[in-house]
Design a protein around this motif. Structure first.
Motif, PDB file in Angstrom:
ATOM      1  N   THR A   1      13.725   4.640  56.775  1.00 28.95           N
ATOM      2  CA  THR A   1      13.376   5.942  56.942  1.00 28.95           C
ATOM      3  C   THR A   1      14.117   6.970  57.803  1.00 28.95           C
ATOM      4  O   THR A   1      14.888   7.602  57.286  1.00 28.95           O
ATOM      5  CB  THR A   1      11.922   6.169  57.536  1.00 28.95           C
ATOM      6  OG1 THR A   1      10.945   5.350  56.773  1.00 28.95           O
ATOM      7  CG2 THR A   1      11.560   7.810  57.405  1.00 28.95           C
ATOM      8  N   PRO A   2      14.602   6.348  58.836  1.00 27.23           N
ATOM      9  CA  PRO A   2      15.596   7.031  59.712  1.00 27.23           C
ATOM     10  C   PRO A   2      17.026   7.221  59.077  1.00 27.23           C
ATOM     11  O   PRO A   2      17.643   7.953  59.163  1.00 27.23           O
ATOM     12  CB  PRO A   2      15.842   6.114  60.965  1.00 27.23           C
ATOM     13  CG  PRO A   2      14.638   5.270  61.065  1.00 27.23           C
ATOM     14  CD  PRO A   2      14.042   5.313  59.678  1.00 27.23           C
TER      15      PRO A   2
ATOM     16  N   LYS B   1      16.594   9.665  56.596  1.00 25.45           N
ATOM     17  CA  LYS B   1      16.413  10.934  57.278  1.00 25.45           C
ATOM     18  C   LYS B   1      17.862  11.503  57.816  1.00 25.45           C
ATOM     19  O   LYS B   1      17.999  12.626  57.736  1.00 25.45           O
ATOM     20  CB  LYS B   1      15.515  10.960  58.395  1.00 25.45           C
ATOM     21  CG  LYS B   1      13.946  11.206  57.955  1.00 25.45           C
ATOM     22  CD  LYS B   1      13.073  11.424  59.261  1.00 25.45           C
ATOM     23  CE  LYS B   1      11.771  11.637  58.786  1.00 25.45           C
ATOM     24  NZ  LYS B   1      10.901  11.476  60.014  1.00 25.45           N
ATOM     25  N   GLY B   2      18.500  10.514  58.250  1.00 27.58           N
ATOM     26  CA  GLY B   2      20.158  10.889  58.726  1.00 27.58           C
ATOM     27  C   GLY B   2      20.806  11.517  57.547  1.00 27.58           C
ATOM     28  O   GLY B   2      21.395  12.622  57.935  1.00 27.58           O
TER      29      GLY B   2
ATOM     30  N   TYR C   1      19.322  14.925  57.327  1.00 28.89           N
ATOM     31  CA  TYR C   1      19.561  15.766  58.425  1.00 28.89           C
ATOM     32  C   TYR C   1      20.916  16.421  58.519  1.00 28.89           C
ATOM     33  O   TYR C   1      21.240  17.491  58.829  1.00 28.89           O
ATOM     34  CB  TYR C   1      19.139  15.247  59.701  1.00 28.89           C
ATOM     35  CG  TYR C   1      17.576  15.058  60.239  1.00 28.89           C
ATOM     36  CD1 TYR C   1      16.740  16.000  59.558  1.00 28.89           C
ATOM     37  CD2 TYR C   1      17.273  13.942  60.650  1.00 28.89           C
ATOM     38  CE1 TYR C   1      15.608  15.737  59.914  1.00 28.89           C
ATOM     39  CE2 TYR C   1      16.215  13.826  61.058  1.00 28.89           C
ATOM     40  CZ  TYR C   1      15.102  14.507  60.523  1.00 28.89           C
ATOM     41  OH  TYR C   1      13.780  14.327  60.898  1.00 28.89           O
TER      42      TYR C   1
ATOM     43  N   PHE D   1      13.136  22.381  65.910  1.00 28.31           N
ATOM     44  CA  PHE D   1      11.747  21.786  66.121  1.00 28.31           C
ATOM     45  C   PHE D   1      10.829  23.115  66.083  1.00 28.31           C
ATOM     46  O   PHE D   1       9.649  22.567  65.435  1.00 28.31           O
ATOM     47  CB  PHE D   1      11.714  21.016  67.477  1.00 28.31           C
ATOM     48  CG  PHE D   1      12.473  19.834  67.664  1.00 28.31           C
ATOM     49  CD1 PHE D   1      12.590  18.779  66.454  1.00 28.31           C
ATOM     50  CD2 PHE D   1      13.197  19.530  68.758  1.00 28.31           C
ATOM     51  CE1 PHE D   1      13.388  17.849  66.649  1.00 28.31           C
ATOM     52  CE2 PHE D   1      14.119  18.389  68.658  1.00 28.31           C
ATOM     53  CZ  PHE D   1      14.110  17.551  67.555  1.00 28.31           C
TER      54      PHE D   1
ATOM     55  N   ILE E   1      26.278  10.886  70.671  1.00 27.42           N
ATOM     56  CA  ILE E   1      25.129  11.137  71.733  1.00 27.42           C
ATOM     57  C   ILE E   1      25.175  12.394  72.253  1.00 27.42           C
ATOM     58  O   ILE E   1      24.229  13.179  72.663  1.00 27.42           O
ATOM     59  CB  ILE E   1      25.464   9.881  72.867  1.00 27.42           C
ATOM     60  CG1 ILE E   1      25.285   8.499  72.064  1.00 27.42           C
ATOM     61  CG2 ILE E   1      24.316  10.171  73.732  1.00 27.42           C
ATOM     62  CD1 ILE E   1      24.070   8.157  71.778  1.00 27.42           C
TER      63      ILE E   1
ATOM     64  N   ALA F   1      24.045  15.290  70.211  1.00 31.12           N
ATOM     65  CA  ALA F   1      22.412  15.174  70.037  1.00 31.12           C
ATOM     66  C   ALA F   1      21.741  15.709  71.008  1.00 31.12           C
ATOM     67  O   ALA F   1      21.144  16.366  71.208  1.00 31.12           O
ATOM     68  CB  ALA F   1      21.971  13.867  69.430  1.00 31.12           C
ATOM     69  N   PHE F   2      22.031  14.878  72.441  1.00 32.46           N
ATOM     70  CA  PHE F   2      21.158  14.997  73.701  1.00 32.46           C
ATOM     71  C   PHE F   2      21.740  15.961  74.637  1.00 32.46           C
ATOM     72  O   PHE F   2      21.147  16.599  75.578  1.00 32.46           O
ATOM     73  CB  PHE F   2      20.940  13.645  74.241  1.00 32.46           C
ATOM     74  CG  PHE F   2      20.208  12.919  73.315  1.00 32.46           C
ATOM     75  CD1 PHE F   2      18.913  13.087  72.817  1.00 32.46           C
ATOM     76  CD2 PHE F   2      20.744  11.679  72.637  1.00 32.46           C
ATOM     77  CE1 PHE F   2      18.153  12.444  71.753  1.00 32.46           C
ATOM     78  CE2 PHE F   2      19.968  11.015  71.803  1.00 32.46           C
ATOM     79  CZ  PHE F   2      18.789  11.395  71.274  1.00 32.46           C
TER      80      PHE F   2
ATOM     81  N   PHE G   1      21.168  18.186  66.341  1.00 32.83           N
ATOM     82  CA  PHE G   1      20.828  16.920  65.698  1.00 32.83           C
ATOM     83  C   PHE G   1      21.323  16.755  64.194  1.00 32.83           C
ATOM     84  O   PHE G   1      21.798  15.580  63.896  1.00 32.83           O
ATOM     85  CB  PHE G   1      19.383  16.716  65.475  1.00 32.83           C
ATOM     86  CG  PHE G   1      18.597  16.446  66.774  1.00 32.83           C
ATOM     87  CD1 PHE G   1      18.704  15.258  67.620  1.00 32.83           C
ATOM     88  CD2 PHE G   1      18.017  17.459  67.401  1.00 32.83           C
ATOM     89  CE1 PHE G   1      18.310  14.981  68.763  1.00 32.83           C
ATOM     90  CE2 PHE G   1      17.414  17.274  68.833  1.00 32.83           C
ATOM     91  CZ  PHE G   1      17.742  15.980  69.583  1.00 32.83           C
TER      92      PHE G   1
ATOM     93  N   ALA H   1      25.027  15.774  64.762  1.00 34.44           N
ATOM     94  CA  ALA H   1      24.893  14.281  65.087  1.00 34.44           C
ATOM     95  C   ALA H   1      25.079  13.408  63.838  1.00 34.44           C
ATOM     96  O   ALA H   1      25.450  12.290  63.858  1.00 34.44           O
ATOM     97  CB  ALA H   1      24.007  14.126  66.213  1.00 34.44           C
ATOM     98  N   SER H   2      23.733  13.824  63.033  1.00 37.42           N
ATOM     99  CA  SER H   2      23.513  12.959  61.985  1.00 37.42           C
ATOM    100  C   SER H   2      24.831  12.854  60.736  1.00 37.42           C
ATOM    101  O   SER H   2      25.321  11.905  60.340  1.00 37.42           O
ATOM    102  CB  SER H   2      22.386  13.747  61.285  1.00 37.42           C
ATOM    103  OG  SER H   2      21.326  13.530  62.162  1.00 37.42           O
TER     104      SER H   2
END
Lengths: 305, 290
Positions: free
Chosen positions: A44-45, A48-49, A52, A59, A265, A268-269, A274, A277-278
């Motif tokens: 799934t990730p 999803k990556g 995305y 969000f 990183i 993303a953070f 995101f 980053a993906s």
């Protein structure tokens, strides 16, 4: 005996489809937890990556499809070239320090007549040190007033700023990581060397081959499959390195130790983007996969030769 | 000398001068290597007992002049040891139980049971090894978020079972067990579950212990992912707490830092020395199978 015969007979009479499901039932049941976990937490990730990477991830307002613009932004980012170059430089240094040392050390250890067990233990010991302790240790060793500079002062008056000098920060990181990691590789090579038949050395010696020739023509070819394996493993792991950089230098000085993974990183953070980053993650996947296909081809060809 | 097995060099080689010189150079190099390997341990452990003045004294000392135990008391003010330790153990316990269960069932099924599409299933697991973690690390975080697992230990326990490497390792072990053993069990009326936990599990205790050791070291070491997924600091495992309070802090004195570092370095070292045989065995296993 009679019950067994009866069972065999019974098996022949049931419908093939029922028989199949009955045969497969337990096998599939045993496999089910793993299938679920793999789907949920790996596939799934991954899916999803990819998804995305074509989206603007938000969000609150919900995700929005924006086509290729994540990729365009990533490629236009001026820090991308720096981080790619840093990653390649880091990988090269890791190969330079970390790839040959273990195989040479393992050959040397295999020749020890005494204390071989102790030496194996000593070489592997740093591997056990938790990463956070490694950072603390090397923060101190690289301290401007610390041991690394004291040793440097034996050889002349030059003092280094190990972690804050742009030109040597990456080298310092690689030395610290190699110190920790090469014991594991050494033991794997050792296992390969121990497996080489002693008769080969005996025969070579009778034929008049010297020690170095024996190493070159028997030991090294004997562990060649391990070289390829370790090389690929090292490329995969170093291409994604960022934690030591994060802990020791924070990507600095002046982005000199900012690796590609570190940039993901940050994207993303820190920037909370995101989607971008993906997209960087997907690009990484494409590059690494094509690289390993090329390597695999080379390996196949060298086996034929 | 005659009854020992030879290695690359035979005892005959040692009579040559050039070999003797080369061998002594090699011994010297190994000695230097051993010192470089051990020196950082020594400074970390010994400096944890020194006063801060002594750490920076010139010429440097290796052994502390006097043992200052108060460094440890000081250090534990910054890292409250008990709670993070307990968190780490809970994380490890869950990881170990869940991943061993999931992985061993799957490996047993792949190796010893009747399955449709065995090749496809194997590919489904193994191809995850080819995908760099960079690709799914960020989406994985978002995925945990949408599953509502952020700040929960389930976010570690469940994914621990999704390890293709462990499945591969255990499967190759199960492949080595004679198939007829299980056939005999089935003929005697044992169910598949019974075959698994009365025959396969007891036989694979050595591999299980290897996997447990790997799992322990990775749980003990991992600091980044927990600090990302767990939002409340009181749930942090030891490594994350140490990273936050010790590594990133600039106003701690070195002797206090070293006391905490020594304290969290010693358990894995003891663990290793205790289980040394199993760990070396496991390394050989993973090395040969690749």
């Amino acid at each position: 005996m009679s019950t067994q015969a009866a069972r065999v007979k019974e098996r022949h009479t049931v419908h093939p489809l029922i028989k199949k499901t009955r045969d497969y039932f337990w096998g599939i049941l045993f496999l089910l937890p793993a299938l679920i976990v793999f789907c949920l937490f790996l596939w799934t990730p991954i899916a999803k990556g990819v998804m995305y990477s074509f989206m603007h991830v938000d969000f609150i307002k919900g995700n929005e499809f924006i086509g290729l613009s994540n990729y365009r932004e990533v490629l236009a980012n001026s820090a991308l070239g720096i981080s790619i170059w840093n990653t390649i430089y880091y990988m090269l240094l890791c190969v330079l320090f970390g790839f040959w040392v273990p195989s040479i050390v393992s050959i040397a250890i295999s020749e020890l007549r005494r204390f071989q067990g102790a030496m194996r233990l000593i070489v592997y010991l740093p591997h056990i040190v938790p990463a956070v302790v490694l950072y603390g240790m090397w923060q101190w060793l690289y301290d401007p007033l610390g041991p690394a500079n004291q040793i440097a002062s034996w050889f002349g008056n030059h003092q280094f700023m190990w972690l804050t000098d742009k030109s040597i920060a990456m080298i310092s990181i690689v030395i610290a990581e190699t110190w920790q990691a090469f014991g594991g590789a050494t033991l794997i090579y050792l296992a390969g060397i121990v497996g080489i038949s002693k008769d080969l050395y005996e025969a070579a010696e009778i034929d008049g081959a010297g020690v170095l020739q024996r190493i070159r023509h028997i030991t090294i070819p004997g562990i060649r499959h391990l070289y390829v394996l370790m090389f690929i493993l090292q490329l995969i792991s170093t291409s994604q390195g960022f934690m030591t950089h994060m802990a020791l230098t924070g990507g600095g000085p002046n982005n000199a130790t900012l690796t590609y993974m570190y940039q993901i990183i940050n994207e993303a953070f820190t920037n909370l983007n995101f989607g971008r980053a993906s997209a960087m993650g997907v690009l990484m996947f494409l590059v690494l996969t094509s690289l390993s296909i090329v390597l695999y081809h080379f390996q196949g060809r060298s086996k034929e030769a | 000398m005659s009854n020992r097995e030879r290695s690359i060099m035979s005892s005959f080689d040692f009579k040559k001068g050039s070999v003797q010189i080369g061998y002594s150079i090699m011994l010297l190099a190994l000695l230097v290597l051993a010192v470089t390997m051990l020196y950082p341990f020594a400074t970390t452990i010994f400096s944890s007992f020194k006063t801060n003045q002594e750490i920076f004294s010139f010429p440097p000392t290796l052994f502390p002049h006097q043992f200052q135990w108060s460094n440890y008391a000081e250090g534990f003010k910054y890292v409250d040891f008990i709670r993070p330790l307990w968190n780490t153990l809970i994380l490890f316990g869950g990881n170990a139980v869940i991943s061993l269960m999931i992985v061993s069932l799957a490996a047993f099924s792949l190796s010893q049971m009747k399955l449709p599409f065995r090749k496809g299933v194997t590919l489904f697991f193994m191809s995850t090894l080819m995908i760099p973690s960079a690709t799914y690390m960020i989406p994985s975080f978002l995925n945990l978020q949408s599953l509502g697992l952020i700040d929960s230990y389930w976010a570690f326990w469940l994914p621990a079972g999704a390890s293709a490497f462990n499945i591969m390792l255990l499967r190759s072990f199960f492949d080595g067990i004679n198939k007829e053993l299980f056939e005999a069990g089935r003929l005697d009326g044992a169910s598949e579950i019974r075959c698994f936990y009365r025959l396969a599990v007891p036989m694979s205790i050595p591999v299980f212990s290897t996997l447990l050791i790997f799992s322990f070291t990775s749980t003990w070491n991992d600091w980044y992912w927990p600090s990302l997924v767990l939002t409340s600091p009181e749930k942090y495992p030891l490594a994350s707490v140490v990273y936050r309070n010790i590594i990133q802090s600039f106003n701690l004195t070195w002797n206090v830092k070293f006391s905490v570092l020594t304290a969290i370095m010693v358990p894995p070292l003891l663990f290793f020395l205790f289980f040394q045989k199993n760990i070396m065995h496991g390394l050989n296993l993973s090395g040969v199978k690749g």
